[in-house]
Write a protein that holds these residues in place. Structure first.
Motif, short mmCIF file in Angstrom:
data_model
loop_
_atom_site.label_atom_id
_atom_site.label_comp_id
_atom_site.label_asym_id
_atom_site.label_seq_id
_atom_site.Cartn_x
_atom_site.Cartn_y
_atom_site.Cartn_z
N ASP A 1 97.86 25.55 92.79
CA ASP A 1 97.97 24.44 93.74
C ASP A 1 98.47 23.16 93.08
O ASP A 1 98.62 22.14 93.75
CB ASP A 1 96.61 24.17 94.39
CG ASP A 1 95.54 23.77 93.39
OD1 ASP A 1 95.67 24.13 92.20
OD2 ASP A 1 94.56 23.11 93.80
N ARG A 2 98.79 23.22 91.76
CA ARG A 2 99.17 22.00 91.04
C ARG A 2 100.48 22.08 90.29
O ARG A 2 101.08 21.04 90.01
CB ARG A 2 98.06 21.64 90.02
CG ARG A 2 96.72 21.24 90.62
CD ARG A 2 96.80 19.89 91.29
NE ARG A 2 95.49 19.40 91.71
CZ ARG A 2 94.71 18.63 90.97
NH1 ARG A 2 95.09 18.28 89.75
NH2 ARG A 2 93.55 18.21 91.43
N VAL A 3 100.92 23.28 89.88
CA VAL A 3 102.08 23.35 89.00
C VAL A 3 103.23 24.14 89.64
O VAL A 3 103.01 25.07 90.42
CB VAL A 3 101.74 23.98 87.63
CG1 VAL A 3 100.63 23.21 86.93
CG2 VAL A 3 101.37 25.45 87.77
N PHE A 4 104.45 23.74 89.30
CA PHE A 4 105.63 24.53 89.57
C PHE A 4 105.81 25.52 88.42
O PHE A 4 105.50 25.20 87.26
CB PHE A 4 106.88 23.64 89.63
CG PHE A 4 106.95 22.71 90.81
CD1 PHE A 4 107.64 23.07 91.96
CD2 PHE A 4 106.35 21.46 90.76
CE1 PHE A 4 107.73 22.21 93.05
CE2 PHE A 4 106.43 20.58 91.84
CZ PHE A 4 107.11 20.97 92.99
N TYR A 5 106.34 26.70 88.74
CA TYR A 5 106.59 27.70 87.70
C TYR A 5 107.96 28.31 87.95
O TYR A 5 108.23 28.84 89.04
CB TYR A 5 105.51 28.78 87.73
CG TYR A 5 105.59 29.80 86.60
CD1 TYR A 5 104.92 29.59 85.40
CD2 TYR A 5 106.32 30.97 86.74
CE1 TYR A 5 104.97 30.51 84.36
CE2 TYR A 5 106.39 31.90 85.71
CZ TYR A 5 105.70 31.67 84.53
OH TYR A 5 105.76 32.61 83.51
N LEU A 6 108.84 28.22 86.95
CA LEU A 6 110.22 28.72 87.02
C LEU A 6 110.39 29.93 86.12
O LEU A 6 109.93 29.93 84.98
CB LEU A 6 111.18 27.64 86.51
CG LEU A 6 111.72 26.57 87.44
CD1 LEU A 6 112.47 25.53 86.60
CD2 LEU A 6 112.68 27.17 88.46
N ALA A 7 111.04 30.96 86.60
CA ALA A 7 111.38 32.11 85.75
C ALA A 7 112.44 32.93 86.48
O ALA A 7 113.08 32.44 87.40
CB ALA A 7 110.15 32.95 85.41
N GLY A 8 112.61 34.18 86.06
CA GLY A 8 113.63 35.01 86.72
C GLY A 8 113.73 36.39 86.12
O GLY A 8 112.96 36.77 85.23
N GLY A 9 114.71 37.13 86.61
CA GLY A 9 114.83 38.54 86.29
C GLY A 9 115.68 38.85 85.08
O GLY A 9 115.76 40.01 84.67
N TYR A 10 116.31 37.85 84.46
CA TYR A 10 117.32 38.12 83.45
C TYR A 10 116.74 38.70 82.17
O TYR A 10 117.39 39.48 81.49
CB TYR A 10 118.09 36.84 83.15
CG TYR A 10 119.29 37.04 82.26
CD1 TYR A 10 120.39 37.77 82.70
CD2 TYR A 10 119.34 36.49 80.98
CE1 TYR A 10 121.50 37.96 81.89
CE2 TYR A 10 120.45 36.67 80.17
CZ TYR A 10 121.52 37.40 80.62
OH TYR A 10 122.62 37.59 79.82
N LYS A 11 115.53 38.32 81.82
CA LYS A 11 114.98 38.73 80.53
C LYS A 11 113.96 39.86 80.73
O LYS A 11 114.31 40.98 81.04
CB LYS A 11 114.42 37.52 79.79
CG LYS A 11 115.51 36.46 79.54
CD LYS A 11 115.03 35.31 78.72
CE LYS A 11 116.09 34.22 78.62
NZ LYS A 11 117.33 34.64 77.96
N TYR A 12 112.69 39.57 80.59
CA TYR A 12 111.69 40.63 80.51
C TYR A 12 111.43 41.33 81.84
O TYR A 12 110.83 42.40 81.85
CB TYR A 12 110.40 40.06 79.93
CG TYR A 12 110.64 39.30 78.65
CD1 TYR A 12 110.89 39.97 77.46
CD2 TYR A 12 110.68 37.91 78.64
CE1 TYR A 12 111.15 39.28 76.29
CE2 TYR A 12 110.94 37.21 77.47
CZ TYR A 12 111.16 37.89 76.30
OH TYR A 12 111.43 37.21 75.14
N ALA A 13 111.86 40.74 82.93
CA ALA A 13 111.75 41.43 84.22
C ALA A 13 112.78 42.54 84.35
O ALA A 13 112.72 43.34 85.29
CB ALA A 13 111.88 40.44 85.37
N MET A 14 113.77 42.58 83.45
CA MET A 14 114.69 43.70 83.31
C MET A 14 115.60 43.91 84.52
O MET A 14 116.12 45.00 84.72
CB MET A 14 113.92 45.00 83.01
CG MET A 14 113.08 44.95 81.75
SD MET A 14 112.17 46.47 81.41
CE MET A 14 110.75 46.27 82.50
#
Length: 370
Positions: free
Chosen positions: A199-212
């Motif tokens: 409820d407090r932080v934004f979180y950015l990531a994606g599929g390019y690396k460890y999500a394969m």
């Protein structure tokens, strides 16, 4: 003896059978499931034509949201939104903060995309940026001098892990400061539970690396109440809010408020296919991380080159080795089809599910002959 999961990566391995790929942290090889996901995206496109978006937004998108929420311990999948890359999402976050010049606090080890964009913003006079070492980010954030705090969960150059997310989250407010965690080197590399700070932080990531899953499947977890009206916006973020006066731009009430315009959904298909495959195989992030850790520890126990290990004991999925010979080593390895990467004077060797004990022996044999 390290287990082998090469049967999940037959197409990628067959494409370059002599290659030893130890850059999973940079460009993870794709499992066969991603190929099936790509085919499904194409087949839906030609079978459904205009109506494919009903399937994309009605089935594939919610499935992908569910996978991200399950991985991160998010209580509500609707706080997850996808985009072609994390840079687009960064722009929309910053555009939703009204203050100018915007005051940003970041570490001195952020990704090239953020580093380049933030420097350009400074040139334009639209932001001021304070950059500090990772171990000082919480102390400076407590000063109250910043509108946005940006920090990587895992520093991409050194492999150092940021473990004070809760302390930053305690400072976050809808009116500012906002806290953005760049999780690209953390998501599916290590177990991450955001349930207490969702409820407090934004979180950015994606599929390019460890999500394969490859390119085209970046995502953002956007906490409710933070950034209701991004200035950079596309028509996919439209929402018919009947309370708005005529001519005013409306927004979706959930994370879709950060959407842009028409996008290629194939990356999301690949992500869902890979996550479904992992579930069918009974492989959790903890299992994959344990496999990578076994390879990493075996390498470090026999490392035949003299270099400074920058991230001892780190759960990061790569080792960071500092040496003035790093670039020359990388070139010599690549000449023998052993793939690693370099950041300045740091040689990075990354580990993934597609490697096994035989690959490690090949890497060590090659390193011994540098």
């Amino acid at each position: 003896m390290t287990a082998s999961y090469k049967h999940l990566f037959q197409r990628a391995i067959a494409a370059a059978p002599e290659r030893l790929h130890f850059a999973a942290h940079s460009h993870h090889l794709w499992p066969d499931a991603s190929y099936l996901g790509q085919l499904a995206a194409w087949e839906d496109g030609v079978r459904l034509a205009d109506r494919k978006w009903e399937r994309v937004m009605g089935e594939i998108w919610p499935a992908a949201q569910g996978h991200v929420a399950a991985e991160l311990g998010l209580p509500d999948p609707s706080t997850v939104v996808f985009a072609p890359n994390s840079h687009e999402l960064l722009l929309r976050i910053v555009s939703a903060l009204p203050r100018r010049p915007l005051r940003i606090l970041a570490t001195d080890g952020e990704f090239h995309s953020f580093r380049r964009q933030s420097v350009r913003w400074e040139e334009a006079g639209t932001v001021t940026v304070e950059r500090v070492p990772l171990n000082r980010i919480v102390e400076r954030a407590c000063s109250g001098d910043h509108d946005l705090v940006f920090v990587s969960q895992v520093q991409f150059g050194t492999g150092h892990v940021f473990e004070q997310v809760a302390e930053l989250a305690a400072l976050a407010r809808p009116e500012g400061p906002w806290v953005v965690i760049d999780g690209y080197h953390g998501f599916m590399a290590m177990e991450t539970d955001l349930s207490a700070v969702a409820d407090r932080v934004f979180y950015l990531a994606g599929g390019y690396k460890y999500a394969m899953a490859g390119e085209g499947c970046a995502f953002l977890h956007a906490p409710p109440g933070f950034g209701s009206r991004p200035e950079i916006t596309g028509w996919y973020a439209e929402f018919d809010d009947l309370s708005l006066p005529p001519g005013r731009v409306g927004y979706a009430p959930d994370a879709r408020r950060f959407l842009g315009a028409t996008f290629d959904p194939s990356g999301i298909y690949r992500f869902v296919a890979v996550r479904d495959m992992l579930r069918q195989e009974g492989l959790r992030t903890a299992d994959i991380a344990a496999h990578a850790a076994e390879l990493r520890d075996a390498l470090l126990a026999r490392l035949p080159i003299e270099a400074e290990l920058l991230n001892p004991g780190s759960p990061a999925r790569f080792v960071a080795l500092r040496s003035p010979h790093a670039a020359a080593w990388k070139a010599a390895l690549e000449a023998q089809d052993v793939i690693v990467d370099v950041r300045g004077d740091v040689l990075r060797i990354g580990f993934g599910l597609y490697q096994d004990a035989r690959d490690l022996e090949g890497l060590i044999w090659t390193l011994e002959r540098l």
